[in-house]
Design an enzyme around this catalytic site. Structure first.
Site, PDB file in Angstrom:
ATOM      1  N   LYS A  65      -8.910  -8.214  -0.818  1.00 38.69           N
ATOM      2  CA  LYS A  65      -8.013  -7.979   0.320  1.00 38.69           C
ATOM      3  C   LYS A  65      -8.811  -7.856   1.616  1.00 38.69           C
ATOM      4  O   LYS A  65      -8.383  -8.336   2.664  1.00 38.69           O
ATOM      5  CB  LYS A  65      -7.178  -6.718   0.072  1.00 38.69           C
ATOM      6  CG  LYS A  65      -6.035  -6.992  -0.903  1.00 38.69           C
ATOM      7  CD  LYS A  65      -5.381  -5.748  -1.445  1.00 38.69           C
ATOM      8  CE  LYS A  65      -4.378  -6.136  -2.530  1.00 38.69           C
ATOM      9  NZ  LYS A  65      -4.097  -5.078  -3.491  1.00 38.69           N
ATOM     10  N   GLN A 118      -3.386   1.187  -3.396  1.00 41.73           N
ATOM     11  CA  GLN A 118      -3.693   0.361  -4.569  1.00 41.73           C
ATOM     12  C   GLN A 118      -3.307   1.066  -5.869  1.00 41.73           C
ATOM     13  O   GLN A 118      -3.617   2.240  -6.079  1.00 41.73           O
ATOM     14  CB  GLN A 118      -5.203   0.034  -4.567  1.00 41.73           C
ATOM     15  CG  GLN A 118      -5.664  -0.900  -5.651  1.00 41.73           C
ATOM     16  CD  GLN A 118      -5.224  -2.343  -5.460  1.00 41.73           C
ATOM     17  OE1 GLN A 118      -4.881  -2.765  -4.360  1.00 41.73           O
ATOM     18  NE2 GLN A 118      -5.232  -3.110  -6.530  1.00 41.73           N
ATOM     19  N   ASP A 139       3.763  -3.963   0.611  1.00 40.85           N
ATOM     20  CA  ASP A 139       3.917  -4.277  -0.819  1.00 40.85           C
ATOM     21  C   ASP A 139       5.380  -4.583  -1.141  1.00 40.85           C
ATOM     22  O   ASP A 139       5.669  -5.199  -2.175  1.00 40.85           O
ATOM     23  CB  ASP A 139       3.513  -3.062  -1.675  1.00 40.85           C
ATOM     24  CG  ASP A 139       2.077  -3.129  -2.161  1.00 40.85           C
ATOM     25  OD1 ASP A 139       1.595  -4.230  -2.452  1.00 40.85           O
ATOM     26  OD2 ASP A 139       1.454  -2.053  -2.269  1.00 40.85           O
TER      27      ASP A 139
END
Ligand code: GUN
Length: 284
Positions: free
Chosen positions: A54, A98, A121
């Site tokens: 990322k 995460q 997300d």
């Protein structure tokens, strides 16, 4: 029949170049770069690899990024306070915590804390609710990436029968909602399903998100079906494996995603797209 390969890696590269162009245009207008905050808790090796990816993606597209690597022992309260601080940080457009999180952390409460307009997300109940009501806002990344892969095939999917295997909050459920919006007839198979194989065998599109290598083999795949493999399991030989027996799908399907290089890069680019949408103030 030999299936065509849905090359997520190549498609994602093109999409990242489009994002980079938009970031450059913003910069020419004097607008700051989009900002992404990523919080990683603990030392899960797979998560560390994902987060490194990322960070690389952010550099490539010109995003500002803020990475926090926290101890496994971080408290629920501390983590929630960090999320709230990022909600109020005007240089940050997207927040990603995460997964997986350590056992003592309540993941749902962390997601609830993220400002839905920064939930890149697409996991927040607000964003899932919007999707369920056919008014999508920030869309969950894996389903969003898969919809773009399906678009790439050029196949008109309205009215097609789709079986999604797996009913997780992050993939299976929002995937079904995306496909309903697209006008598909959706079956979600899961661990209590009486005959998952039968519903897969009659499906025009199969999306497997289970994490069981070898689950979907030749007998499951209708000739000419589109097969999307979300599975991503590291085998004992160290190699990444999908849920689908790739060689079988290659013989039977019309399109198939490889693992790695299929869905994974599309999930990552969907998160960048969401961050850009948030930064541009284009959230529906
Ligand atoms: N862990 C593995 N993939 C993801 C993802 O897309 N988002 C988050 N938050 N955690 C992950």
């Amino acid at each position: 029949m030999t299936a065509q390969i849905l090359d997520g890696k190549a498609i994602a590269k093109t999409l990242r170049a489009e994002i980079r162009d938009r970031v450059d245009a913003r910069s020419a207008e004097g607008t700051r770069p989009p900002g992404l905050a990523v919080i990683l808790v603990g030392n899960d090796p797979a998560s560390e690899i994902y987060v490194r990816g990322k960070r690389r993606d952010c550099e490539e597209v010109g995003f500002h990024s803020n990475f926090q690597h926290l101890s496994t022992n971080v408290s629920q309260l501390d983590l929630e306070e960090r999320v709230v601080a990022l909600n109020h940080d005007s240089s940050i457009d997207g927040i990603l915590v995460q997964n997986p999180l350590p056992g003592h952390i309540d993941e749902s409460r962390i997601i609830d804390r993220i400002d839905p307009r920064k939930d890149v997300d697409g996991f927040h109940p607000y964003n899932i609710g919007r999707l369920a009501l056919r008014r999508p806002s920030l869309r969950s990344c894996t389903p969003k990436g898969i919809m773009q892969l399906l678009e790439h095939t050029g196949v008109a999917i309205r009215g097609l029968d789709v079986t999604v295997i797996g009913a997780s909050n992050h993939v299976g459920r929002p995937m079904g909602l995306e496909l309903l919006i697209a006008g598909c007839t959706v079956t979600t198979a899961h661990k209590f399903s009486k005959d998952a194989r039968a519903s897969v065998a009659s499906a025009d599109i199969v999306i497997s998100a289970v994490g069981k290598p070898g689950l979907v083999d030749k007998d499951w795949i209708k000739p000419g079906a589109i097969v999307i493999d979300v599975g991503f399991t590291r085998g004992e030989d160290g190699k990444l494996k999908g849920d689908v027996v790739f060689e079988d799908a290659l013989e039977r399907a019309s399109w198939i995603t490889p693992v790695p290089g299929g869905v994974g890069p599309m999930t990552r680019v969907a998160m960048l797209q969401n961050t850009l949408i948030a930064a541009d103030g284009r959230i529906p």
